[in-house]
Motif scaffolding. Structure first.
Motif, short mmCIF file in Angstrom:
data_model
loop_
_atom_site.label_atom_id
_atom_site.label_comp_id
_atom_site.label_asym_id
_atom_site.label_seq_id
_atom_site.Cartn_x
_atom_site.Cartn_y
_atom_site.Cartn_z
N THR A 1 0.84 -1.20 0.00
CA THR A 1 0.00 0.00 0.00
C THR A 1 0.87 1.25 0.00
OG1 THR A 1 -0.11 0.17 2.41
CG2 THR A 1 -1.75 -1.25 1.33
N GLU A 2 0.29 2.36 -0.37
CA GLU A 2 1.02 3.61 -0.32
C GLU A 2 1.47 3.91 1.11
OE1 GLU A 2 2.11 5.76 -2.65
OE2 GLU A 2 1.48 4.27 -4.13
N GLU A 3 0.64 3.55 2.08
CA GLU A 3 1.03 3.77 3.48
C GLU A 3 2.26 2.95 3.84
OE1 GLU A 3 -0.71 3.27 8.03
OE2 GLU A 3 -1.92 2.64 6.32
N GLU A 4 2.31 1.68 3.41
CA GLU A 4 3.46 0.83 3.70
C GLU A 4 4.72 1.36 3.02
OE1 GLU A 4 1.33 -3.53 4.36
OE2 GLU A 4 1.79 -2.84 2.33
N LEU A 5 4.58 1.81 1.77
CA LEU A 5 5.73 2.35 1.07
C LEU A 5 6.20 3.66 1.69
CD1 LEU A 5 4.67 1.54 -2.59
CD2 LEU A 5 6.49 0.44 -1.28
N ASP A 6 5.27 4.47 2.13
CA ASP A 6 5.64 5.71 2.82
C ASP A 6 6.39 5.42 4.12
OD1 ASP A 6 4.58 7.35 0.87
OD2 ASP A 6 2.65 7.64 1.90
N ARG A 7 5.88 4.43 4.87
CA ARG A 7 6.55 4.05 6.12
C ARG A 7 7.94 3.49 5.84
NH1 ARG A 7 2.82 0.16 9.51
NH2 ARG A 7 4.58 0.35 10.97
N ALA A 8 8.06 2.69 4.78
CA ALA A 8 9.35 2.12 4.41
C ALA A 8 10.34 3.23 4.04
CB ALA A 8 9.19 1.14 3.26
N GLU A 9 9.86 4.21 3.32
CA GLU A 9 10.73 5.31 2.90
C GLU A 9 11.18 6.13 4.10
OE1 GLU A 9 10.00 9.24 0.30
OE2 GLU A 9 9.82 7.36 -0.82
N SER A 10 10.25 6.44 4.99
CA SER A 10 10.58 7.22 6.18
C SER A 10 11.55 6.46 7.08
CB SER A 10 9.30 7.58 6.94
OG SER A 10 9.60 8.29 8.12
N LEU A 11 11.25 5.17 7.30
CA LEU A 11 12.13 4.35 8.13
C LEU A 11 13.49 4.19 7.47
CD1 LEU A 11 12.69 2.45 10.51
CD2 LEU A 11 11.62 0.61 9.18
N GLY A 12 13.50 3.95 6.17
CA GLY A 12 14.75 3.78 5.46
C GLY A 12 15.65 4.99 5.57
N GLU A 13 15.06 6.17 5.54
CA GLU A 13 15.85 7.40 5.68
C GLU A 13 16.56 7.44 7.01
OE1 GLU A 13 15.35 12.17 4.82
OE2 GLU A 13 13.56 10.98 5.30
N ASP A 14 15.88 7.01 8.09
CA ASP A 14 16.51 6.97 9.41
C ASP A 14 17.55 5.87 9.51
OD1 ASP A 14 14.96 9.08 10.31
OD2 ASP A 14 13.41 7.78 11.17
N VAL A 15 17.22 4.68 8.98
CA VAL A 15 18.11 3.53 9.09
C VAL A 15 19.42 3.77 8.35
CG1 VAL A 15 18.39 1.08 8.48
CG2 VAL A 15 16.25 1.89 9.49
N ARG A 16 19.36 4.49 7.23
CA ARG A 16 20.58 4.76 6.46
C ARG A 16 21.64 5.45 7.30
NH1 ARG A 16 19.76 6.41 0.31
NH2 ARG A 16 19.57 8.53 1.12
N GLU A 17 21.22 6.20 8.31
CA GLU A 17 22.18 6.88 9.19
C GLU A 17 22.94 5.90 10.08
OE1 GLU A 17 22.81 10.11 9.03
OE2 GLU A 17 21.26 10.51 7.53
N ALA A 18 22.42 4.68 10.23
CA ALA A 18 23.06 3.67 11.08
C ALA A 18 23.82 2.62 10.27
CB ALA A 18 22.02 2.98 11.95
N VAL A 19 23.80 2.75 8.94
CA VAL A 19 24.38 1.74 8.06
C VAL A 19 25.65 2.27 7.42
CG1 VAL A 19 24.00 0.50 5.88
CG2 VAL A 19 22.20 0.59 7.61
#
Length: 260
Positions: free
Chosen positions: A53-71
């Motif tokens: 869903t668009e909501e799941e993809l939006d959540r993935a994008e938002s989470l991914g932006e944060d996670v990239r700072e730890a990778v």
């Protein structure tokens, strides 16, 4: 249709088993790789691909932006490497096969400042039981760290993401897939897109809990650049032909984090 210019989907078709490793330090022997999979995966119907869903993809994008700072990108002195990420205790986690054969390492966070972590310990990934975890330490302080969740709470078909460095795609790439089933014991099987370079990537729920570490996927030609550069932020649903990726679960991670 809503604007999805920040996302990219590579559309493909076929289904198959994992045929190689996600890292670039050499292939794990077939016999070892098969031990990571359950005996019946060839007969397992994977959950429906895509359909997020668009909501799941939006959540993935938002989470991914944060996670990239730890990778981080990690490379050994022999030029091979993969993905590493910061645990909440400040240490780095990656795969054993990523660090194998190296004594010195270089790593880069997304901001680009190189640091040199030291290896604390690594599992013997060539012998049974097959586990592929390495722990490193460093004085470098990242802008984000990740916490281990409970792998047992993941349900079939549940969306999961990872952030890593798949060759041929780029660095700090966010990909999304679904949980398929457990392999042997402490191995998770997912449809999260994984290529060479994703080895060691964190596997997370959309709530941000780490439920595994990526250990296997589809090998690709290795493409090294002088300095890793983050790609534009996109959430990938597929990289290539659909295949399962393998991940050690958090019970394995906790065991080696405590041991080392």
């Amino acid at each position: 249709m809503e604007d999805r210019t920040r996302r990219e989907v590579i559309t493909v078709g076929a289904t198959g088993l994992v045929t190689g490793v996600a890292g670039c330090s050499g292939a794990i022997p077939d016999a070892v790789e098969r031990r990571a999979l359950s005996g019946n995966v060839e007969d397992t119907e994977p959950p429906e691909l895509g359909g997020f869903t668009e909501e799941e993809l939006d959540r993935a994008e938002s989470l991914g932006e944060d996670v990239r700072e730890a990778v981080a990108v990690i490379r050994g002195e022999n030029g091979a490497g993969g993905t590493a990420w910061f645990l909440d205790d400040g240490r780095l986690l990656t795969n054993s096969h990523v660090v194998d054969g190296n004594e010195r390492f270089e790593a880069w966070p997304i901001a680009g400042e190189k640091f040199e972590p030291d290896l604390v310990g690594a599992s013997d990934y060539l012998n049974s039981p097959y586990h592929d975890v390495a722990v490193l330490e460093t004085d470098f302080s990242p802008t984000n760290r990740l916490s281990l969740g409970e792998s047992d709470s993941v349900e079939t078909g549940q969306p999961l993401i990872q952030v890593g460095h798949p060759f041929g795609i780029g660095d700090w790439v966010v990909s999304i897939g679904r949980y398929v089933e457990r392999g042997n014991g402490e191995t998770l099987l997912t449809s999260v897109p994984s290529l060479s370079g994703n080895s060691g990537a964190p596997l997370l729920t959309l709530d941000g809990a780490v439920v595994g570490i990526t250990t296997g996927g589809v090998p690709r030609d290795q493409l090294n650049s002088p300095r890793p550069e983050p790609v534009d932020l996109k959430v990938y649903e597929e990289f290539t032909d659909y295949e399962w990726a393998t991940h050690d679960d958090t019970s394995v991670l906790n065991r080696y984090v405590e041991e080392f």
